[in-house]
Design an enzyme around this catalytic site. Structure first.
Site, short mmCIF file in Angstrom:
data_model
loop_
_atom_site.label_atom_id
_atom_site.label_comp_id
_atom_site.label_asym_id
_atom_site.label_seq_id
_atom_site.Cartn_x
_atom_site.Cartn_y
_atom_site.Cartn_z
N LYS A 49 -6.09 5.79 8.40
CA LYS A 49 -5.89 4.33 8.40
C LYS A 49 -6.16 3.73 9.78
O LYS A 49 -6.83 2.70 9.93
CB LYS A 49 -4.45 4.02 7.94
CG LYS A 49 -4.04 2.57 8.13
CD LYS A 49 -4.93 1.62 7.33
CE LYS A 49 -4.76 0.19 7.76
NZ LYS A 49 -3.76 -0.54 7.06
N CYS A 81 -3.23 -6.30 12.24
CA CYS A 81 -3.66 -4.93 11.94
C CYS A 81 -4.71 -4.46 12.93
O CYS A 81 -4.50 -3.53 13.70
CB CYS A 81 -4.26 -4.88 10.54
SG CYS A 81 -3.20 -5.64 9.33
#
Ligand code: SAJ
Length: 422
Positions: free
Chosen positions: A209, A263
């Site tokens: 991720k 993010c």
């Protein structure tokens, strides 16, 4: 299907996940510290904007499939979907993950499946196991023990604006702390995901991720660096990228005023923190993107050097196009800085997706106006977000103005007098 799922954290990931699972037939109990959000959800309403989310929440709450509370309950599956920000020094802050884990510890039973969905530094899933087993000596992760629990990481990968669709369609990566955890978690996601469910171990899932978001950050940094090189060399970067992308193996992203959101501007730091000596490119990319707002500010300063009290209008505040999310937005940073540089006048801001300025801007010399007013009254226009709305503007209104277009929205041929394209 009558499995009970308890989701801790009802934000941009947790609430849509809760709604989708409830819609697929699970009984879902959502947990959050925000009591206002809980009350709204229990009324079939939502506290965040995401297309179609309210419709699904209303449906599943009315059907008795989703409810929310500040306390967890006993469930078959626990999903942790809480924020993982970084601290001042760019080191990961795991306080929310730890608090979420502690909140479910009393409810876990042998056979429980615990899934960490929050984007996390390498080793976080192992830390969760440690926290649980320290307090619950009656539980085990031994694959032969009757009191075995299952713990995995399955990072969320959905794009704000398309969350409901991507929750079902995207491939998922599942990494358990052991084989049985991985398998149990994969079975769970396979029951509601149409994409592939790919199995690995917890550490690899964590790094995958971080890698996806770092890949994007590095590529945006490349585009941002090009935009500054082009500015020095008086070349239109948008045309340059369009041309270069005609090569079959080149696909350059778009430059902008910087990288925002919670993010992409955060996750690469977790890799830098884990491997400071090795992560040189990733670290440099972060710095390039973080410094881009300052470059934009310098362009505004240079453009207004000879003007007395220039009237400046900024178009867009959100961190990217067509959303109302202002978190970590470079546009907000730029507007704030301009308001202190040009403190004798009011900075006009047009953001069609919000109806009031956030607190950090509302107490300053900044006024939220509609786009037409901004364009009519200002002499200097700083375009910060490529909202579709701005793309359809009548460009006659920008004639004879200084335009600093950080997103390549305004066709160069339409800028008649003076443009600083970036
Ligand atoms: N940006 C550019 N140029 C581009 C693309 C983006 O300047 O060519 C800027 C945007 O304007 C914005 C920032 O980058 O300020 C981030 O936007 P984004 O659309 O790239 O990503 P996010 O933050 O909305 O969502 C990302 C996604 N990750 C990837 O695409 C690899 C999403 O799939 C993740 O789930 C999400 O991060 C997350 O939660 O981690």
């Amino acid at each position: 299907m009558n499995k009970k799922v308890c989701i801790v954290g009802l934000g941009y990931i947790g609430l849509p996940t809760a709604a989708v699972l409830a819609d697929k037939g699970f009984f879902v109990h959502g947990v959050d510290v925000n009591e206002e959000a809980i009350n709204l959800i229990n009324n079939g309403e939502v506290h965040i904007y995401e297309p179609d989310l309210e419709k699904v929440v209303k449906k599943v709450v009315t059907a008795g499939k989703l409810s929310a509370d500040i306390e967890p309950i006993n469930a078959d599956v626990y999903i942790l979907a809480v924020p993982t920000p970084f601290k001042e020094n760019h080191k990961p802050d795991l306080a929310y993950v730890e608090a979420a884990t502690k909140s479910i510890i009393p409810y876990i039973e042998p056979g429980s499946l615990i899934i960490l969905e929050s984007t996390s530094p390498i080793g976080t899933t192992e830390k969760i196991v440690e926290l649980i087993l320290n307090e619950r000596t009656d539980l085990s992760i031994d694959e032969k023990s009757p009191s075995q629990i299952y713990v995995s990481h399955c990072p969320e990968r959905v794009l704000p604006g398309k969350i409901l669709k991507e929750l079902i369609e995207n491939d998922r990566i599942v990494g358990g702390i052991n084989k049985m955890s991985t398998q149990k978690t994969a079975e769970f996601y396979e029951s509601f995901v149409d994409g592939k469910v790919l199995q690995t171990n917890a550490k690899t899932a964590e790094l995958s991720k971080l890698t996806e978001n770092s890949y994007r950050d590095v590529n945006i940094a490349f585009a941002n660096e090009l935009s500054m090189i082009c500015d020095d060399l008086d070349i239109d970067v948008w045309e340059l990228i369009k041309l270069a992308n005609h090569h079959p193996r080149v696909n350059i992203l778009q430059p902008g005023p910087g990288v925002g959101g919670h993010c992409i501007a955060v996750d690469p730091w977790f890799i830098v923190d884990a491997a400071p000596e090795r992560a040189k490119l990733i670290h440099t990319a972060r710095n390039v993107n973080d410094n881009k707002p300052q470059f934009v500010i310098e362009k505004v300063k240079a453009a207004t050097e000879n003007m007395i009290n220039p009237k400046i209008a900024c178009l867009g505040l959100s961190f990217k196009a067509n959303i109302d999310d202002l978190r970590e937005s470079p546009a907000v940073q730029i507007v704030k800085e301009l308001s202190s540089i040009y403190n004798n006048d009011t900075i006009l801001v047009a953001e069609p997706h919000i109806d009031k300025l956030p607190k950090e801007l509302s107490d300053k010399n900044i006024e939220l106006v509609n786009t037409q007013n901004a364009l009519l009254s200002a002499g200097v226009i700083v375009l910060l977000v490529d909202h579709d709305y701005f793309k359809s503007l009548d460009n006659e209104t920008i004639n004879n103005k200084i335009v600093i277009d950080t997103r390549g929205v305004i066709p160069k041929s339409d800028i008649k007098l003076l443009a600083i394209p970036l």
